[in-house]
Design a protein around this motif. Structure first.
Motif, PDB file in Angstrom:
ATOM      1  N   LEU A 149      50.280  10.800   0.661  1.00  0.00           N
ATOM      2  CA  LEU A 149      49.446   9.657   1.057  1.00  0.00           C
ATOM      3  C   LEU A 149      49.303   9.584   2.574  1.00  0.00           C
ATOM      4  CD1 LEU A 149      50.551   6.802  -1.364  1.00  0.00           C
ATOM      5  CD2 LEU A 149      48.277   7.814  -1.166  1.00  0.00           C
ATOM      6  N   LEU A 150      50.385   9.851   3.287  1.00  0.00           N
ATOM      7  CA  LEU A 150      50.318   9.853   4.748  1.00  0.00           C
ATOM      8  C   LEU A 150      49.338  10.914   5.232  1.00  0.00           C
ATOM      9  CD1 LEU A 150      53.994   9.406   5.970  1.00  0.00           C
ATOM     10  CD2 LEU A 150      52.079   7.866   6.323  1.00  0.00           C
ATOM     11  N   ASP A 151      49.418  12.103   4.645  1.00  0.00           N
ATOM     12  CA  ASP A 151      48.491  13.171   5.022  1.00  0.00           C
ATOM     13  C   ASP A 151      47.052  12.800   4.680  1.00  0.00           C
ATOM     14  OD1 ASP A 151      50.454  14.771   6.058  1.00  0.00           O
ATOM     15  OD2 ASP A 151      50.706  15.970   4.233  1.00  0.00           O
ATOM     16  N   GLN A 152      46.875  12.184   3.516  1.00  0.00           N
ATOM     17  CA  GLN A 152      45.536  11.832   3.053  1.00  0.00           C
ATOM     18  C   GLN A 152      44.865  10.828   3.994  1.00  0.00           C
ATOM     19  OE1 GLN A 152      45.503  10.302  -0.939  1.00  0.00           O
ATOM     20  NE2 GLN A 152      43.396   9.578  -0.794  1.00  0.00           N
ATOM     21  N   PHE A 153      45.621   9.889   4.508  1.00  0.00           N
ATOM     22  CA  PHE A 153      45.052   8.844   5.351  1.00  0.00           C
ATOM     23  C   PHE A 153      45.314   9.060   6.838  1.00  0.00           C
ATOM     24  CE2 PHE A 153      45.450   6.798   1.188  1.00  0.00           C
ATOM     25  CZ  PHE A 153      44.129   6.400   1.024  1.00  0.00           C
ATOM     26  N   SER A 154      45.738  10.246   7.186  1.00  0.00           N
ATOM     27  CA  SER A 154      45.968  10.580   8.583  1.00  0.00           C
ATOM     28  C   SER A 154      44.642  10.565   9.336  1.00  0.00           C
ATOM     29  CB  SER A 154      46.609  11.964   8.687  1.00  0.00           C
ATOM     30  OG  SER A 154      46.666  12.356  10.032  1.00  0.00           O
ATOM     31  N   PRO A 155      44.627  10.065  10.566  1.00  0.00           N
ATOM     32  CA  PRO A 155      43.380  10.046  11.338  1.00  0.00           C
ATOM     33  C   PRO A 155      42.966  11.445  11.804  1.00  0.00           C
ATOM     34  CG  PRO A 155      45.180   9.217  12.669  1.00  0.00           C
ATOM     35  CD  PRO A 155      45.718   9.430  11.284  1.00  0.00           C
ATOM     36  N   PHE A 156      43.809  12.432  11.613  1.00  0.00           N
ATOM     37  CA  PHE A 156      43.517  13.798  12.033  1.00  0.00           C
ATOM     38  C   PHE A 156      43.249  14.651  10.811  1.00  0.00           C
ATOM     39  CE2 PHE A 156      46.495  11.969  15.107  1.00  0.00           C
ATOM     40  CZ  PHE A 156      45.683  11.988  16.234  1.00  0.00           C
ATOM     41  N   ASP A 157      42.138  15.336  10.810  1.00  0.00           N
ATOM     42  CA  ASP A 157      41.797  16.244   9.722  1.00  0.00           C
ATOM     43  C   ASP A 157      42.388  17.609  10.050  1.00  0.00           C
ATOM     44  OD1 ASP A 157      40.761  17.704   7.672  1.00  0.00           O
ATOM     45  OD2 ASP A 157      38.647  17.281   8.131  1.00  0.00           O
ATOM     46  N   LYS A 158      43.377  18.019   9.279  1.00  0.00           N
ATOM     47  CA  LYS A 158      44.092  19.262   9.575  1.00  0.00           C
ATOM     48  C   LYS A 158      43.169  20.478   9.535  1.00  0.00           C
ATOM     49  CE  LYS A 158      48.598  17.702   8.165  1.00  0.00           C
ATOM     50  NZ  LYS A 158      49.717  17.866   7.272  1.00  0.00           N
ATOM     51  N   GLU A 159      42.276  20.542   8.561  1.00  0.00           N
ATOM     52  CA  GLU A 159      41.397  21.698   8.457  1.00  0.00           C
ATOM     53  C   GLU A 159      40.429  21.754   9.626  1.00  0.00           C
ATOM     54  OE1 GLU A 159      39.498  21.860   4.648  1.00  0.00           O
ATOM     55  OE2 GLU A 159      41.399  21.605   3.593  1.00  0.00           O
ATOM     56  N   GLU A 160      39.903  20.605  10.024  1.00  0.00           N
ATOM     57  CA  GLU A 160      38.939  20.559  11.107  1.00  0.00           C
ATOM     58  C   GLU A 160      39.551  21.009  12.419  1.00  0.00           C
ATOM     59  OE1 GLU A 160      37.005  16.853  13.288  1.00  0.00           O
ATOM     60  OE2 GLU A 160      36.281  17.061  11.239  1.00  0.00           O
ATOM     61  N   ASN A 161      40.807  20.671  12.650  1.00  0.00           N
ATOM     62  CA  ASN A 161      41.465  20.992  13.902  1.00  0.00           C
ATOM     63  C   ASN A 161      42.334  22.240  13.830  1.00  0.00           C
ATOM     64  OD1 ASN A 161      40.369  18.835  15.313  1.00  0.00           O
ATOM     65  ND2 ASN A 161      41.993  17.448  14.650  1.00  0.00           N
ATOM     66  N   SER A 162      42.294  22.952  12.715  1.00  0.00           N
ATOM     67  CA  SER A 162      43.187  24.096  12.574  1.00  0.00           C
ATOM     68  C   SER A 162      42.834  25.225  13.538  1.00  0.00           C
ATOM     69  CB  SER A 162      43.188  24.597  11.140  1.00  0.00           C
ATOM     70  OG  SER A 162      41.887  25.034  10.792  1.00  0.00           O
ATOM     71  N   ASP A 163      41.546  25.398  13.865  1.00  0.00           N
ATOM     72  CA  ASP A 163      41.154  26.454  14.785  1.00  0.00           C
ATOM     73  C   ASP A 163      41.513  26.129  16.218  1.00  0.00           C
ATOM     74  OD1 ASP A 163      40.128  27.828  12.654  1.00  0.00           O
ATOM     75  OD2 ASP A 163      38.079  27.063  12.944  1.00  0.00           O
ATOM     76  N   ASN A 164      41.332  24.885  16.593  1.00  0.00           N
ATOM     77  CA  ASN A 164      41.580  24.499  17.975  1.00  0.00           C
ATOM     78  C   ASN A 164      42.278  23.142  17.999  1.00  0.00           C
ATOM     79  OD1 ASN A 164      41.622  24.042  20.666  1.00  0.00           O
ATOM     80  ND2 ASN A 164      39.409  24.038  20.961  1.00  0.00           N
ATOM     81  N   ASP A 165      43.602  23.168  18.018  1.00  0.00           N
ATOM     82  CA  ASP A 165      44.369  21.926  17.972  1.00  0.00           C
ATOM     83  C   ASP A 165      44.147  21.055  19.206  1.00  0.00           C
ATOM     84  OD1 ASP A 165      45.441  22.442  15.499  1.00  0.00           O
ATOM     85  OD2 ASP A 165      47.198  23.473  16.307  1.00  0.00           O
ATOM     86  N   ASP A 166      43.682  21.655  20.303  1.00  0.00           N
ATOM     87  CA  ASP A 166      43.480  20.899  21.536  1.00  0.00           C
ATOM     88  C   ASP A 166      42.118  20.223  21.585  1.00  0.00           C
ATOM     89  OD1 ASP A 166      45.927  21.793  22.322  1.00  0.00           O
ATOM     90  OD2 ASP A 166      45.133  23.506  23.448  1.00  0.00           O
ATOM     91  N   SER A 167      41.255  20.517  20.658  1.00  0.00           N
ATOM     92  CA  SER A 167      39.886  20.035  20.716  1.00  0.00           C
ATOM     93  C   SER A 167      39.797  18.560  20.363  1.00  0.00           C
ATOM     94  CB  SER A 167      39.012  20.856  19.766  1.00  0.00           C
ATOM     95  OG  SER A 167      37.684  20.411  19.842  1.00  0.00           O
TER      96      SER A 167
END
Length: 181
Positions: A149-167
């Motif tokens: 649930l924490l992952d599901q409602f996290s404000p950060f999308d892991k897949e979207e930021n997986s290429d560039n964590d600094d973006s």
């Protein structure tokens, strides 16, 4: 700034230092809900069970107070709203000097008026314990379901930021401005 406790309801926390020889003297206090009920403050924890040890070091012209506490409180988890038991421990050191009038405006040095024979330590115990209770309250061992649930409602999308964590678009625009110079 602390306030001076002189009411009878705090008399159990008066430590008599006149008549003590120079040197170390140990005192112990068991703190539970009745202690916190003495203070007019809405606390956000329950069922405190805390042992406080005070070592008073009496010197010829001043005293050192060394507080140490250890115990548990019942907290509400910020993530799940479940209650859980949190271990708390901490310490505080205070120098007690003597002067013309009471002054506790300094967190590390307290002035007692000449002629005082005891010191009330209730406020010092209270502050020391409150400072040891964590601001972020997450129960240990969250279940897999709670973590999902924490992952599901996290404000950060892991897949979207997986290429560039600094973006981050806001920082990217700032970097463009800074790189122009």
């Amino acid at each position: 700034m602390r306030f001076r406790l002189s009411m009878d309801k705090f008399k159990a926390y008066n430590v008599q230092f006149s008549g003590l020889n120079e040197g170390e003297h140990d005192f112990k206090f068991q703190i539970d809900q009745s202690f916190f009920d003495l203070f007019e403050f809405n606390q956000d924890f329950n069922q405190p069970s805390i042992q406080v040890k005070l070592t008073l070091v009496k010197k010829s012209t001043f005293m050192e107070l060394h507080f140490w506490h250890q115990g548990t409180v019942l907290l509400e988890c910020d993530v799940t709203n479940d209650e859980y038991t949190e271990d708390v421990e901490g310490g505080m050191d205070v120098i007690v000097k003597f002067g013309n009038e009471f002054d506790d405006s300094d967190d590390e040095v307290m002035i007692l008026p000449y002629g005082e024979h005891s010191i009330n330590i209730a406020q010092l115990i209270y502050e020391s314990i409150l400072l040891s209770i964590p601001n972020k309250r997450v129960k240990p061992n969250l279940s897999e379901e709670e973590l999902d649930l924490l992952d599901q409602f996290s404000p950060f999308d892991k897949e979207e930021n997986s290429d560039n964590d600094d973006s981050d678009p806001r920082w990217d625009e700032l970097k463009k401005i800074l790189n122009k110079n």
